[in-house]
Scaffold this active site. Structure first.
Site, mmCIF file in Angstrom:
data_model
loop_
_atom_site.group_PDB
_atom_site.id
_atom_site.type_symbol
_atom_site.label_atom_id
_atom_site.label_comp_id
_atom_site.label_asym_id
_atom_site.label_seq_id
_atom_site.Cartn_x
_atom_site.Cartn_y
_atom_site.Cartn_z
ATOM 1 C CB CYS A 74 -96.004 -37.677 55.692
ATOM 2 S SG CYS A 74 -97.323 -36.838 56.496
ATOM 3 N NE ARG A 157 -98.824 -31.925 54.488
ATOM 4 C CZ ARG A 157 -98.106 -33.280 54.895
ATOM 5 N NH1 ARG A 157 -96.946 -33.814 54.987
ATOM 6 N NH2 ARG A 157 -99.210 -34.686 54.224
HETATM 7 C C1 BEZ Z 1 -100.538 -37.501 53.749
HETATM 8 O O1 BEZ Z 1 -100.367 -38.334 52.637
HETATM 9 O O2 BEZ Z 1 -99.731 -37.692 54.054
HETATM 10 C C2 BEZ Z 1 -101.599 -36.993 54.197
HETATM 11 C C3 BEZ Z 1 -103.016 -35.781 53.374
HETATM 12 C C4 BEZ Z 1 -103.291 -35.864 54.550
HETATM 13 C C5 BEZ Z 1 -104.234 -35.629 55.895
HETATM 14 C C6 BEZ Z 1 -103.164 -36.153 56.365
HETATM 15 C C7 BEZ Z 1 -102.055 -37.041 55.658
#
Ligand code: BEZ
Length: 251
Positions: A74, A157
């Site tokens: 994110c 997402r």
């Molecule tokens: C992230 O790094 O944004 C992420 C990765 C796995 C699950 C949720 C968020």
């Protein structure tokens, strides 16, 4: 229903059925669809209160969700989107983010990004577009951003492209582990705007400046003209598949 139930058992049976149905309804994932009016909501964001989609009348808006603040994928996405924000604004498109986190978490995360994170060629990145707090998941549920097979507590997402009339024009979903391709989001936006402006469609892997697809021939006469090469500016692969040039400065 089993046969030969007495009155008390029938009421019990109806109540059990009702409870099951209520659970089913509660767990149904609302999925707005392409062509629907964007569901309305009021929200608190990092840029103040938001009345959506009313606040964006006359503009395109990309509403996107992310799983959580202070997570690496994110963070890379927010930095990229913030860096590209002027490019989207130049296309009459605003950006709005959402996650199931509270306002203070959002503020702390965006401050950390600006003050501490250097990633690729990006540093000192200030996220100026609104980030919605949705601790109750009300908005995420309304937009089908919670997909329980992936996570029941984090939004996937999701990307909603909403046009200047408040209509959902495209939806893209990615799983938690997959960071989005922001060049593709920009390409999709330009392709939809070009289709609206010129009443054409765009072929596979179209990029601005490439040839576009003209609407299929609607009569035998037009099909014949096209195949006989009477439509000078078109290239026809067959009667139903014709393209024409659309130079970059006309897109
Ligand atoms: C992230 O790094 O944004 C992420 C990765 C796995 C699950 C949720 C968020």
């Amino acid at each position: 229903m089993p046969e030969k139930l007495v009155a008390g058992e029938i009421i019990k049976y109806i109540n059990i059925t009702r409870t099951i149905m209520e659970n089913v309804v509660e767990n149904v994932v609302a999925m707005p669809r392409i062509g629907d009016k964007a569901p309305e909501f009021k929200a608190i964001t990092t840029q103040g209160n938001l009345d959506f989609p009313k606040a964006y009348e006359g503009k395109w808006v990309i509403l996107f969700s992310h799983p959580a603040d202070f997570t690496p994928v994110c963070t890379s996405e927010f930095m990229t989107f913030a860096k590209m924000e002027p490019e989207f604004n130049a296309l009459n498109c605003d950006l709005v983010g959402l996650s199931i986190d509270g306002l203070y978490s959002h503020i702390a995360w965006l401050r950390t990004i600006k003050e501490k994170i250097e990633y690729k060629d990006m540093k000192n990145i200030e996220v100026k577009f609104p980030l919605i707090e949705d601790i109750t998941m009300e908005i995420a549920k309304k937009y089908g951003m919670i997909q329980p097979g992936e996570s029941s507590t984090k939004a996937v997402r999701a990307v909603f492209f909403i046009d200047p009339k408040g209509i959902i024009r495209a939806i893209i979903y990615y799983p938690l582990s997959l960071g989005r391709n922001f060049d593709e989001l920009k390409r999709a936006l330009i392709a939809m705007q070009t289709a609206d402006k010129h009443e054409i469609a765009t072929p596979a892997d179209w990029r601005p400046g490439d040839a576009v697809i003209v609407p299929p021939a609607g009569s035998c006469g037009v099909a014949k003209d096209r195949m006989e090469g009477d439509e000078a500016d078109m290239k026809c692969y067959d009667w139903f598949f014709c393209t024409k040039e659309l130079p970059l400065d006309k897109v």
